[in-house]
Design a protein around this motif. Structure first.
Motif, mmCIF file in Angstrom:
data_model
loop_
_atom_site.group_PDB
_atom_site.id
_atom_site.type_symbol
_atom_site.label_atom_id
_atom_site.label_comp_id
_atom_site.label_asym_id
_atom_site.label_seq_id
_atom_site.Cartn_x
_atom_site.Cartn_y
_atom_site.Cartn_z
ATOM 1 N N PHE A 38 6.274 5.092 -11.330
ATOM 2 C CA PHE A 38 7.346 5.097 -12.324
ATOM 3 C C PHE A 38 6.970 5.960 -13.528
ATOM 4 O O PHE A 38 7.829 6.493 -14.215
ATOM 5 C CB PHE A 38 7.678 3.673 -12.760
ATOM 6 C CG PHE A 38 8.378 2.896 -11.688
ATOM 7 C CD1 PHE A 38 9.756 2.933 -11.576
ATOM 8 C CD2 PHE A 38 7.673 2.160 -10.764
ATOM 9 C CE1 PHE A 38 10.410 2.246 -10.575
ATOM 10 C CE2 PHE A 38 8.315 1.468 -9.759
ATOM 11 C CZ PHE A 38 9.688 1.512 -9.662
ATOM 12 N N SER A 122 1.217 -8.812 -1.935
ATOM 13 C CA SER A 122 2.133 -7.853 -1.304
ATOM 14 C C SER A 122 1.347 -6.689 -0.726
ATOM 15 O O SER A 122 0.223 -6.414 -1.126
ATOM 16 C CB SER A 122 3.128 -7.336 -2.330
ATOM 17 O OG SER A 122 2.474 -6.466 -3.207
ATOM 18 N N THR A 259 3.715 -4.746 -11.055
ATOM 19 C CA THR A 259 4.304 -4.136 -9.859
ATOM 20 C C THR A 259 4.998 -2.829 -10.230
ATOM 21 O O THR A 259 4.714 -1.797 -9.635
ATOM 22 C CB THR A 259 5.314 -5.090 -9.197
ATOM 23 O OG1 THR A 259 4.661 -6.327 -8.919
ATOM 24 C CG2 THR A 259 5.827 -4.513 -7.888
ATOM 25 N N CYS A 260 5.939 -2.879 -11.172
ATOM 26 C CA CYS A 260 6.644 -1.653 -11.568
ATOM 27 C C CYS A 260 6.503 -1.401 -13.070
ATOM 28 O O CYS A 260 6.170 -0.311 -13.483
ATOM 29 C CB CYS A 260 8.133 -1.712 -11.276
ATOM 30 S SG CYS A 260 8.603 -2.769 -9.968
ATOM 31 N N ARG A 266 2.466 -10.133 -13.515
ATOM 32 C CA ARG A 266 2.239 -11.571 -13.352
ATOM 33 C C ARG A 266 0.746 -11.829 -13.167
ATOM 34 O O ARG A 266 -0.003 -10.929 -12.775
ATOM 35 C CB ARG A 266 3.052 -12.137 -12.208
ATOM 36 C CG ARG A 266 2.733 -11.672 -10.840
ATOM 37 C CD ARG A 266 3.608 -12.378 -9.828
ATOM 38 N NE ARG A 266 5.004 -12.468 -10.256
ATOM 39 C CZ ARG A 266 5.565 -13.578 -10.717
ATOM 40 N NH1 ARG A 266 4.882 -14.693 -10.819
ATOM 41 N NH2 ARG A 266 6.822 -13.586 -11.075
ATOM 42 N N LEU B 255 15.764 -6.824 -11.923
ATOM 43 C CA LEU B 255 14.743 -5.970 -11.322
ATOM 44 C C LEU B 255 15.397 -4.826 -10.569
ATOM 45 O O LEU B 255 16.519 -4.948 -10.091
ATOM 46 C CB LEU B 255 13.880 -6.787 -10.356
ATOM 47 C CG LEU B 255 13.061 -7.915 -10.976
ATOM 48 C CD1 LEU B 255 12.457 -8.783 -9.892
ATOM 49 C CD2 LEU B 255 11.984 -7.361 -11.873
ATOM 50 N N THR B 258 14.469 -1.246 -5.656
ATOM 51 C CA THR B 258 13.409 -0.614 -4.874
ATOM 52 C C THR B 258 12.102 -1.394 -4.947
ATOM 53 O O THR B 258 11.199 -1.159 -4.159
ATOM 54 C CB THR B 258 13.145 0.824 -5.370
ATOM 55 O OG1 THR B 258 12.867 0.770 -6.756
ATOM 56 C CG2 THR B 258 14.334 1.714 -5.115
ATOM 57 N N THR B 259 12.004 -2.288 -5.914
ATOM 58 C CA THR B 259 10.731 -2.980 -6.091
ATOM 59 C C THR B 259 10.858 -4.502 -6.144
ATOM 60 O O THR B 259 9.847 -5.191 -6.179
ATOM 61 C CB THR B 259 10.052 -2.519 -7.393
ATOM 62 O OG1 THR B 259 11.020 -2.591 -8.437
ATOM 63 C CG2 THR B 259 9.540 -1.110 -7.294
ATOM 64 N N PHE B 262 8.757 -6.775 -3.767
ATOM 65 C CA PHE B 262 7.352 -7.035 -4.058
ATOM 66 C C PHE B 262 7.206 -8.228 -5.000
ATOM 67 O O PHE B 262 6.311 -9.043 -4.861
ATOM 68 C CB PHE B 262 6.697 -5.795 -4.680
ATOM 69 C CG PHE B 262 6.581 -4.646 -3.726
ATOM 70 C CD1 PHE B 262 5.725 -4.707 -2.648
ATOM 71 C CD2 PHE B 262 7.345 -3.514 -3.888
ATOM 72 C CE1 PHE B 262 5.615 -3.653 -1.757
ATOM 73 C CE2 PHE B 262 7.242 -2.455 -3.011
ATOM 74 C CZ PHE B 262 6.378 -2.526 -1.931
ATOM 75 N N VAL B 263 8.108 -8.312 -5.953
ATOM 76 C CA VAL B 263 8.074 -9.443 -6.889
ATOM 77 C C VAL B 263 8.391 -10.733 -6.138
ATOM 78 O O VAL B 263 7.712 -11.752 -6.292
ATOM 79 C CB VAL B 263 9.073 -9.221 -8.046
ATOM 80 C CG1 VAL B 263 9.156 -10.449 -8.942
ATOM 81 C CG2 VAL B 263 8.658 -8.006 -8.864
#
Lengths: 324, 358
Positions: A38, A122, A259-260, A266, B255, B258-259, B262-263
């Motif tokens: 990102f 993940s 994650t992003c 978390r 969210l 695209t992601t 995963f969350v």
């Protein structure tokens, strides 16, 4: 007034947004805000926004925002409403100086459920781990002989009846656990090893530098587990009490995983076992020296770091996920 | 408040991170919109779709696979196409389906659920991926077919209504006086270089239009960073409440599609397949920021009703998925097909072992 709303304010807004992203990218702060892929998109966007702002400012066409009835903004009927519209778009930039990654992590630390089960990691996270392990150097200096005795023979069978793990080692003998003040009560046992883990990063003292995520993943992967199990490691994380603790004295060592973007980070946690629960405050940064074990508990293999020494340490400011 | 904890520093940082994440996609949508505005005529748009209302809606739903774009960007593009005369049903089908049926989302869903276990039940990652795409497409088409029957005057914003009814080009706004040229004339007379400038101006205008609502939506989503997740854990064991809870959470977390898988795979591992599916299908279709963005095309009252309707439809479909025995979470001592997580099995496949000591 028409050129103000049609040309100059739009150009200024685009410039400020593009500039803000570029500034964050330039001084590396963007790495605290966004995950790697990102970050690339944001940098491209900043260039495009700055380019658009130049076109909007330079071109003479009346194509514009907030100057006619077709404007989508609800506040566009009056000049003050139009100014307020742009103020709202720019509000996040005005708030940016107040923002703090540490403060957000504290909120997320308290509010989000920590992941402790490696089987829930993940694949994105696993890929990052694999990248990280692939990037680790193989030519690290061998640890001092007196700090790392030879590795025992691989002759252990899995407690649930699986065949012997490749490169598995004897579990370490019961270790003297640290006292509440974090002092080290006894010298190290001999159950530490050297090969085949010289690809792992080590401290000058020869301790393997482990991260919470390494141990969580190792709990689920036989190959990696063998690289950590029974070896002396050093791990840095944040202290979190374990209210569910019913057995030996345990707490959690926590790190944040993004994650992003920072808002979806978390906590991930490994259990740490001590003789007596230390007297740290929640979220204190601690450095733990100990030996990872991976017992089966309630049908799952969990990561439990048997601590020998725990001490306070400085916060890791650049709290990045692995492999970035 | 025990279920809420937040401060200004955390809010500001969360807001900035959500915006930094979303702006590239918003800009991409705006740039596509600008290009469509200048280089694609209304006549061409009307020729693009099949004449039959049902077949055109189905095709629009599939277009998300060919022209993948996430939910933030799709709203801008769809708004432009509706102004160009695309039927509203087709617009809705594309807008709702594109963030879910896109190949990028399919791959991310597959990878996120590659552990093969969801909520304690066995679940092949490709099944989870197909369930998500299939349900997303189904919901988008059903909603689009219903909306297509409604009179435009009752659902579209007045500015969109004028544009949708026009058959000529409806480009970016011309702020000149009564004697200002029509946009179609302006474009027709423009040189190629001038057309690019017009497209960029149109894109910038669209970006600012949407950014306003995006900031509001992201601000609301940032507030919910303060929400304690543990408060919803007790609901994980309830087949129905777990579904609606995760759907509600998806709509406030905002969210990116695209992601989000995963969350979900990390955070809601204790929730059932059906609940995770609700999270993955409803979130990209309707969340706090989309509520504001949809409001640029549709009347707010309609957006609210649209949200409620989709919530009910997705919850019902997920509930049906939850009744499939093979995907039910384990019950203590029950004969369910549920399994324990493969705790002692290596997760790295034999073909791709972790690098070891040479």
């Amino acid at each position: 007034m028409k050129s103000l709303f049609g040309r100059w304010l739009p150009a200024l807004t685009l410039t400020l947004w593009g500039g803000a992203i570029a500034l964050y990218a330039f001084d590396q702060r963007i790495e605290q805000v966004l995950a790697y892929e990102f970050k690339v998109y944001a940098i491209i966007a900043s260039v495009l926004l700055l380019g658009c702002s130049i076109v909007v400012a330079a071109a003479k066409t009346d194509a514009s925002c907030c100057v006619d009835s077709a404007c989508g903004h609800g506040l566009s009927r009056s000049n003050s409403g139009r100014i307020l519209t742009f103020a709202i778009i720019l509000l996040p930039i005005a708030l940016a100086p107040f923002g703090s990654k540490a403060a957000l992590n504290q909120v997320l630390f308290k509010n989000r459920i920590a992941t402790e089960d490696g089987s829930n990691l993940s694949s994105k996270l696993k890929e990052q781990l694999e990248k990280k392990f692939a990037a680790r150097p193989n030519n690290l200096p061998a640890p001092a002989a007196n700090s790392l005795p030879p590795e025992p023979a691989p002759n252990v069978t899995d407690p649930v009846g699986l065949p012997p793990l490749p490169g598995a080692v004897q579990p370490p003998p019961a270790l003297p656990l640290p006292t509440a003040d974090g002092s080290t009560p006894a010298p190290m046992p001999a159950a530490v090893s050297q090969a085949p883990t010289d690809w792992l990063v080590r401290t000058p003292d020869g301790l393997i530098v482990a991260e919470v995520i390494d141990l969580l993943y190792a709990a689920q992967d036989n190959t990696l587990r063998a690289d950590f199990e029974g070896k002396r490691v050093q791990l840095i994380g944040q202290y979190m009490p374990d209210p569910a603790n019913t057995g030996p004295s345990r707490f959690k060592a926590v790190r944040m995983f993004m994650t992003c973007c920072a808002a979806d980070a978390r906590p991930i946690a490994t259990l740490v076992e001590v003789e007596k629960t230390p007297d740290f405050k929640e979220m204190d940064w601690i450095k733990i020296t100990g030996v990872p074990t991976f017992p089966l508990e309630k049908g799952r293999r969990v990561s439990v770091l048997k601590a020998e020494k725990i001490e306070k340490t400085e916060a890791i400011v650049d709290d990045m996920p692995p492999g970035q | 408040m025990t279920w809420f904890y937040l401060n200004l520093e955390a809010f500001s940082f969360a807001l900035l991170s959500i915006l930094f994440e979303g702006i590239p996609f918003l800009l991409l949508g705006s740039l596509i919109s600008g290009i469509v505005d200048v280089f694609v005529s209304s006549e061409r748009v009307s020729k693009m779709m099949p004449k039959g209302p049902i077949s055109s809606v189905f095709l629009a739903g599939f277009m998300g696979m060919i022209f993948p774009i996430c939910e933030c960007g799709s709203v801008v593009v769809v708004r432009r196409f509706v102004r160009k005369g695309l039927p509203v049903g087709c617009a809705i089908a594309y807008m709702l389906a594109a963030p879910i049926v896109s190949p990028i989302v399919a791959i991310s869903t597959y990878k996120a659920f590659s552990t093969g276990v969801v909520g304690g039940a066995p679940m092949e990652p490709w099944v989870m991926m197909l369930l998500r795409m299939g349900m997303g497409f189904t919901v988008a088409v059903i909603v689009a077919l219903v909306v297509q029957k409604l009179p435009h005057r009752r659902i579209l914003q007045p500015s969109m209504l004028e544009a949708a009814n026009e058959t000529k080009r409806t480009g970016l706004r011309i702020a000149g006086g009564a004697d200002a040229p029509d946009f179609a004339t302006l474009v027709a007379q423009a040189s190629p270089r001038r057309k690019i400038v017009l497209a960029i101006q149109s894109a910038a205008s669209d970006f600012l239009d949407v950014a306003f609502f995006f900031v509001i939506g992201a601000g609301l989503a940032s507030l919910f960073v303060g929400f304690k997740e543990a408060a919803i854990l007790p609901l994980a064991s309830s087949p129905f409440l777990s579904i609606v809870t995760l759907m509600g959470l998806a709509s406030i977390l905002c969210l990116c599609s695209t992601t989000d898988a995963f969350v979900a795979a990390n955070a809601f591992a204790k929730f059932s397949v059906a609940a995770n599916l609700g999270f993955l299908v409803f979130g990209p279709m309707f969340d706090l920021k989309l509520f504001w963005l949809y409001g640029m095309i549709f009347k707010r009252r309609f957006v609210f009703i649209l949200g409620l309707g989709m919530f009910a439809l997705v919850a019902f479909l997920c509930w049906q998925v939850g009744t499939v025995d093979a995907w039910k979470p384990p019950t203590p001592g029950g004969a369910s097909a549920a399994v324990e997580a493969p705790a002692s099995q290596p997760l790295a496949s034999p073909e791709t072992p972790l690098p070891s000591n040479p």
